[in-house]
Design a protein around this motif. Structure first.
Motif, mmCIF file in Angstrom:
data_model
loop_
_atom_site.group_PDB
_atom_site.id
_atom_site.type_symbol
_atom_site.label_atom_id
_atom_site.label_comp_id
_atom_site.label_asym_id
_atom_site.label_seq_id
_atom_site.Cartn_x
_atom_site.Cartn_y
_atom_site.Cartn_z
ATOM 1 N N LEU A 54 0.831 -1.204 0.000
ATOM 2 C CA LEU A 54 0.000 0.000 0.000
ATOM 3 C C LEU A 54 0.866 1.255 0.000
ATOM 4 C CD1 LEU A 54 -2.733 1.401 0.149
ATOM 5 C CD2 LEU A 54 -2.643 1.142 2.645
ATOM 6 N N GLU A 55 1.921 1.264 0.788
ATOM 7 C CA GLU A 55 2.792 2.436 0.828
ATOM 8 C C GLU A 55 3.448 2.688 -0.525
ATOM 9 O OE1 GLU A 55 5.360 1.591 4.086
ATOM 10 O OE2 GLU A 55 3.831 2.024 5.606
ATOM 11 N N ARG A 56 3.803 1.621 -1.237
ATOM 12 C CA ARG A 56 4.368 1.783 -2.584
ATOM 13 C C ARG A 56 3.343 2.420 -3.521
ATOM 14 N NH1 ARG A 56 6.904 -3.768 -4.612
ATOM 15 N NH2 ARG A 56 7.594 -2.396 -6.333
ATOM 16 N N ILE A 57 2.089 2.007 -3.393
ATOM 17 C CA ILE A 57 1.028 2.591 -4.223
ATOM 18 C C ILE A 57 0.797 4.050 -3.836
ATOM 19 C CG2 ILE A 57 -1.444 2.507 -4.741
ATOM 20 C CD1 ILE A 57 0.097 0.344 -6.176
ATOM 21 N N CYS A 58 0.736 4.320 -2.543
ATOM 22 C CA CYS A 58 0.474 5.690 -2.080
ATOM 23 C C CYS A 58 1.586 6.653 -2.481
ATOM 24 C CB CYS A 58 0.285 5.708 -0.566
ATOM 25 S SG CYS A 58 -1.233 4.947 0.022
ATOM 26 N N ASP A 59 2.794 6.153 -2.634
ATOM 27 C CA ASP A 59 3.911 7.005 -3.052
ATOM 28 C C ASP A 59 3.740 7.505 -4.488
ATOM 29 O OD1 ASP A 59 5.203 6.829 -0.645
ATOM 30 O OD2 ASP A 59 6.580 5.239 -1.267
ATOM 31 N N ARG A 60 2.939 6.787 -5.263
ATOM 32 C CA ARG A 60 2.825 7.091 -6.696
ATOM 33 C C ARG A 60 1.433 7.547 -7.123
ATOM 34 N NH1 ARG A 60 1.760 8.164 -11.062
ATOM 35 N NH2 ARG A 60 2.656 7.513 -13.075
ATOM 36 N N TYR A 61 0.398 7.103 -6.411
ATOM 37 C CA TYR A 61 -0.975 7.334 -6.869
ATOM 38 C C TYR A 61 -1.861 7.853 -5.736
ATOM 39 C CZ TYR A 61 0.463 4.013 -10.551
ATOM 40 O OH TYR A 61 1.119 3.378 -11.575
ATOM 41 N N PRO A 62 -2.896 8.640 -6.078
ATOM 42 C CA PRO A 62 -3.957 8.893 -5.100
ATOM 43 C C PRO A 62 -4.688 7.589 -4.795
ATOM 44 C CG PRO A 62 -4.050 10.477 -6.916
ATOM 45 C CD PRO A 62 -3.092 9.405 -7.331
ATOM 46 N N VAL A 63 -5.102 7.435 -3.545
ATOM 47 C CA VAL A 63 -5.780 6.224 -3.097
ATOM 48 C C VAL A 63 -7.065 6.621 -2.369
ATOM 49 C CG1 VAL A 63 -5.662 4.273 -1.487
ATOM 50 C CG2 VAL A 63 -3.705 4.798 -2.960
ATOM 51 N N VAL A 64 -8.143 5.898 -2.669
ATOM 52 C CA VAL A 64 -9.442 6.119 -2.027
ATOM 53 C C VAL A 64 -9.861 4.838 -1.322
ATOM 54 C CG1 VAL A 64 -11.889 6.606 -2.430
ATOM 55 C CG2 VAL A 64 -10.139 7.881 -3.689
#
Length: 281
Positions: A50-60
């Motif tokens: 999740l942290e890898r995703i949050c570093d690159r993309y907005p997350v809902v």
């Protein structure tokens, strides 16, 4: 009163079978939606991913176990963990489903429909107001796909849905595939639904595929979006002044590339609508 939210663009539900492609290519997806419960853990690989995703993309964040209409008390241990996750994701809002799914001592792990009555409206609206206040973020409830009705129903679903969000002063996470599925299962016109809800309270739209069964439709999230649902999306999206759009795909997965291509079909409808609005006849 008008309610405005950022249009994040077109997003995808974040699913494990697509992790390899996402982390390898970091594709140009506008945003990802996560199932909150998958990441409400103390640590480990889920939060690392999740942290890898949050570093690159907005997350809902989108939840599946709040069961807002259940008769048991609100679970503040759950809400505490949900709120803690919002600090990690920086989600602009939180959503869950307009359903019940628990009794004291039992959790059915299903999204079960509620009776459309004034008593249930008052009960759910008060609980939803508390949830939004506790989370300190906009909170939205999603309409279900429906397969049964109650003899005690006092109104159609769209009136029930509208009265809850307005009484609680919360928002709508509108699933247009669910509108279509329910319309076929119960014999109403989709326009009766979207013409009678406050579209200015819609902060996000869901799209998904469904399955034709014998005599009814089933919301399976395991296929491409049907043409009839795309047509419904175009009608609804054009009346929301532009909100975030999300494709869900939860079973019988195809490649990430094909899934993203399917989501991007939404852009074609948005472009057509923008062209119509910029060059009115």
């Amino acid at each position: 009163m008008k309610h405005f939210f950022p249009n994040l663009g077109i997003g995808l539900g974040l699913r494990v079978p697509h992790y390899d492609a996402i982390f390898r290519d970091m594709p140009a997806v506008d945003w990802f939606e996560i199932i909150s419960e998958n990441f409400m853990v103390e640590g480990g690989k889920p939060l690392e991913n999740l942290e890898r995703i949050c570093d690159r993309y907005p997350v809902v964040q989108h939840g599946v176990t709040l069961a807002i209409g259940s008769p048991d008390p609100l679970d503040f241990n759950y809400l505490k963990r949900l709120k803690a996750l919002t600090k990690v994701t920086k989600t602009p809002w939180v959503s869950d489903h307009l359903c019940w799914g628990r009794l004291p001592g039992a959790h059915y792990h299903d999204l079960l429909p509620l009776p459309y009555t004034k008593e249930v409206i008052a009960y759910v609206a008060e609980r939803a107001r508390i949830v939004q206040d506790y989370l300190e973020l906009p909170f939205a409830l999603e309409n279900l796909s429906s397969y049964v009705a109650y003899n005690s129903d006092e109104m159609p679903e769209w009136d029930f849905y509208t009265q809850i969000v307005e009484k609680a002063d919360i928002y709508m996470m509108l699933d247009v595939n669910n509108i279509y599925v329910s319309s076929r299962n119960h014999g109403f016109e989709p326009s009766d639904y979207y013409n009678n809800i406050p579209l200015d309270r819609v902060l996000q739209i869901h799209l998904a595929g469904h399955t034709e069964c014998e005599g009814y439709l089933l919301d399976t999230h395991d296929d491409f979006v049907r043409d009839e649902v795309w047509a419904l999306y175009a009608k609804v999206y054009g009346r929301t002044q532009g909100v975030s759009t999300l494709l869900e795909w939860d079973d019988n997965f195809v490649s990430f590339e094909r899934t993203w291509e399917e989501a991007l079909k939404a852009k074609k409808f948005q472009n057509i609508l923008e062209e119509l609005y910029s060059h009115p006849s």
